[in-house]
Design a protein around this motif. Sequence first.
Motif, short mmCIF file in Angstrom:
data_model
loop_
_atom_site.label_atom_id
_atom_site.label_comp_id
_atom_site.label_asym_id
_atom_site.label_seq_id
_atom_site.Cartn_x
_atom_site.Cartn_y
_atom_site.Cartn_z
N ILE A 61 0.83 -1.20 0.00
CA ILE A 61 0.00 0.00 0.00
C ILE A 61 0.87 1.26 0.00
CG2 ILE A 61 -1.65 1.32 1.42
CD1 ILE A 61 -2.85 -1.33 2.31
N LEU A 62 2.08 1.15 0.53
CA LEU A 62 2.98 2.30 0.61
C LEU A 62 3.61 2.66 -0.73
CD1 LEU A 62 4.94 1.38 3.87
CD2 LEU A 62 3.37 3.32 3.59
N LEU A 63 3.58 1.76 -1.70
CA LEU A 63 4.35 1.92 -2.92
C LEU A 63 4.10 3.23 -3.67
CD1 LEU A 63 6.55 0.51 -4.46
CD2 LEU A 63 4.82 -0.87 -5.62
N PRO A 64 2.84 3.63 -3.92
CA PRO A 64 2.63 4.90 -4.64
C PRO A 64 3.21 6.10 -3.90
CG PRO A 64 0.62 3.58 -4.64
CD PRO A 64 1.57 2.92 -3.68
N ALA A 65 3.09 6.11 -2.58
CA ALA A 65 3.63 7.24 -1.81
C ALA A 65 5.15 7.27 -1.86
CB ALA A 65 3.15 7.15 -0.36
N LEU A 66 5.78 6.11 -1.79
CA LEU A 66 7.24 6.06 -1.82
C LEU A 66 7.78 6.53 -3.17
CD1 LEU A 66 7.97 2.71 0.05
CD2 LEU A 66 8.02 5.04 0.94
N LEU A 67 7.08 6.22 -4.24
CA LEU A 67 7.51 6.70 -5.56
C LEU A 67 7.56 8.22 -5.60
CD1 LEU A 67 5.58 4.26 -7.92
CD2 LEU A 67 8.07 4.53 -7.82
N ARG A 68 6.62 8.84 -4.94
CA ARG A 68 6.55 10.31 -4.96
C ARG A 68 7.61 10.95 -4.09
NH1 ARG A 68 0.50 12.57 -4.94
NH2 ARG A 68 1.67 14.37 -5.70
N GLN A 69 8.23 10.18 -3.22
CA GLN A 69 9.30 10.71 -2.39
C GLN A 69 10.59 10.91 -3.17
OE1 GLN A 69 10.14 8.51 1.15
NE2 GLN A 69 8.02 8.54 1.90
N LEU A 70 10.72 10.23 -4.29
CA LEU A 70 11.99 10.16 -5.00
C LEU A 70 11.99 11.01 -6.26
CD1 LEU A 70 12.54 6.29 -4.86
CD2 LEU A 70 13.41 8.02 -3.27
N PRO A 71 13.18 11.41 -6.71
CA PRO A 71 13.27 12.04 -8.04
C PRO A 71 12.93 11.02 -9.11
CG PRO A 71 15.46 11.54 -7.18
CD PRO A 71 14.50 11.29 -6.06
N GLN A 72 12.63 11.48 -10.30
CA GLN A 72 12.18 10.59 -11.37
C GLN A 72 13.19 9.50 -11.71
OE1 GLN A 72 8.97 10.49 -11.66
NE2 GLN A 72 8.76 10.99 -13.80
N ARG A 73 14.44 9.77 -11.47
CA ARG A 73 15.46 8.76 -11.79
C ARG A 73 15.57 7.68 -10.71
NH1 ARG A 73 17.99 13.18 -9.77
NH2 ARG A 73 19.41 12.87 -8.00
N GLY A 74 15.01 7.96 -9.52
CA GLY A 74 15.12 7.02 -8.41
C GLY A 74 14.23 5.80 -8.57
N LYS A 75 14.73 4.66 -8.15
CA LYS A 75 13.97 3.41 -8.23
C LYS A 75 13.73 2.83 -6.84
CE LYS A 75 15.42 2.00 -12.87
NZ LYS A 75 16.00 0.91 -13.69
N ILE A 76 12.69 2.01 -6.75
CA ILE A 76 12.36 1.30 -5.52
C ILE A 76 12.53 -0.20 -5.75
CG2 ILE A 76 10.55 0.73 -3.87
CD1 ILE A 76 9.35 3.45 -4.37
N ALA A 77 13.23 -0.85 -4.85
CA ALA A 77 13.35 -2.30 -4.89
C ALA A 77 12.31 -2.91 -3.96
CB ALA A 77 14.74 -2.73 -4.48
N VAL A 78 11.44 -3.73 -4.50
CA VAL A 78 10.45 -4.44 -3.70
C VAL A 78 10.98 -5.85 -3.44
CG1 VAL A 78 8.09 -5.32 -3.58
CG2 VAL A 78 8.54 -3.11 -4.67
N LEU A 79 11.22 -6.15 -2.17
CA LEU A 79 11.75 -7.46 -1.78
C LEU A 79 10.60 -8.33 -1.30
CD1 LEU A 79 14.81 -8.43 -1.64
CD2 LEU A 79 14.40 -6.00 -2.07
N THR A 80 10.46 -9.50 -1.89
CA THR A 80 9.31 -10.34 -1.64
C THR A 80 9.71 -11.76 -1.28
OG1 THR A 80 7.28 -11.24 -2.65
CG2 THR A 80 9.13 -10.81 -4.12
N TYR A 81 8.80 -12.44 -0.63
CA TYR A 81 8.98 -13.85 -0.28
C TYR A 81 9.11 -14.70 -1.54
CZ TYR A 81 7.57 -18.52 1.38
OH TYR A 81 7.50 -19.87 1.65
N ASP A 82 8.32 -14.38 -2.56
CA ASP A 82 8.36 -15.17 -3.80
C ASP A 82 8.00 -14.27 -4.97
OD1 ASP A 82 7.93 -16.96 -5.93
OD2 ASP A 82 7.39 -18.57 -4.54
N SER A 83 9.00 -13.92 -5.76
CA SER A 83 8.77 -12.98 -6.86
C SER A 83 7.95 -13.60 -7.99
CB SER A 83 10.11 -12.50 -7.43
OG SER A 83 10.88 -13.57 -7.95
N ASN A 84 7.83 -14.93 -8.01
CA ASN A 84 7.03 -15.57 -9.05
C ASN A 84 5.55 -15.25 -8.92
OD1 ASN A 84 9.19 -17.09 -10.33
ND2 ASN A 84 9.23 -18.33 -8.48
N HIS A 85 5.14 -14.85 -7.72
CA HIS A 85 3.72 -14.61 -7.47
C HIS A 85 3.39 -13.14 -7.20
CE1 HIS A 85 2.87 -18.86 -7.57
NE2 HIS A 85 3.83 -19.08 -6.69
#
Length: 235
Positions: free
Chosen positions: A109-133
């Motif tokens: 749920i935080l993802l859209p807000a975190l994107l707005r915290q960064l400059p356009q060149r900045g990226k967010i890494a989402v770390l997950t239990y299983d990236s296949n899903h």
Amino acid sequence: MTSPTSPSLGILTLERGVPPGATPPTPAPGSILNPSTFNFPTIQEIVAGAWVENVVPGDPTLEPAYIAAANRLVERGAVAISSTCGFSIRHQLAVATAVNVPVVMSSLILLPALLRQLPQRGKIAVLTYDSNHLSEDLLGIADPVDRARIVIGGIEGGKYWHDELKRPAPPTDVKAIETDVAACIARLRAEHPEIAVILFECAGFPTVTSAIQRTVKLPVYDITDLCRITMGSIG
């Protein structure tokens, strides 16, 4: 110290396979289930039939069980609802519709807000239990420009991944989580040096948040941050 009448966070938990009458393992420090993690009380309800093996890939038949468990938490006095698995976001809308308290099923749920915290060149890494899903619909990001700024990495196949599929699940191996998460982040940063923020999808990862913050020197967000924000807004 919180008083017995302090507002409680309700936590929807997955089945763990603990035999009736047996004492479940003590949650590791930093866990959403460890009482010392928050400065407010928490209460828990198991979602009947919700195991790692069907919640992670998604099982729409679990929706009534999620709603029933959430209603039990509200009846017990919960003023907000969260969960022990980020993939439970699939049931976010159904639970939020069924109860009259704030619902934050996943750190995603935080993802859209975190994107707005960064400059356009900045990226967010989402770390997950299983990236296949971790499918696109779970990210909640429709704009292709924003989506291009999100990179996903998972620890599938590692020790924690295997442990969580066991019945009963063994005590959390925090060191194994830290090793797998750190290795995943290192791979992602080598491919995407623009990564400026890390978001833990997995609700088991907060046990290593502090260690990872010290190692990678980047902001790290997890489900416990979202719970604190939500409970802080209630007062």
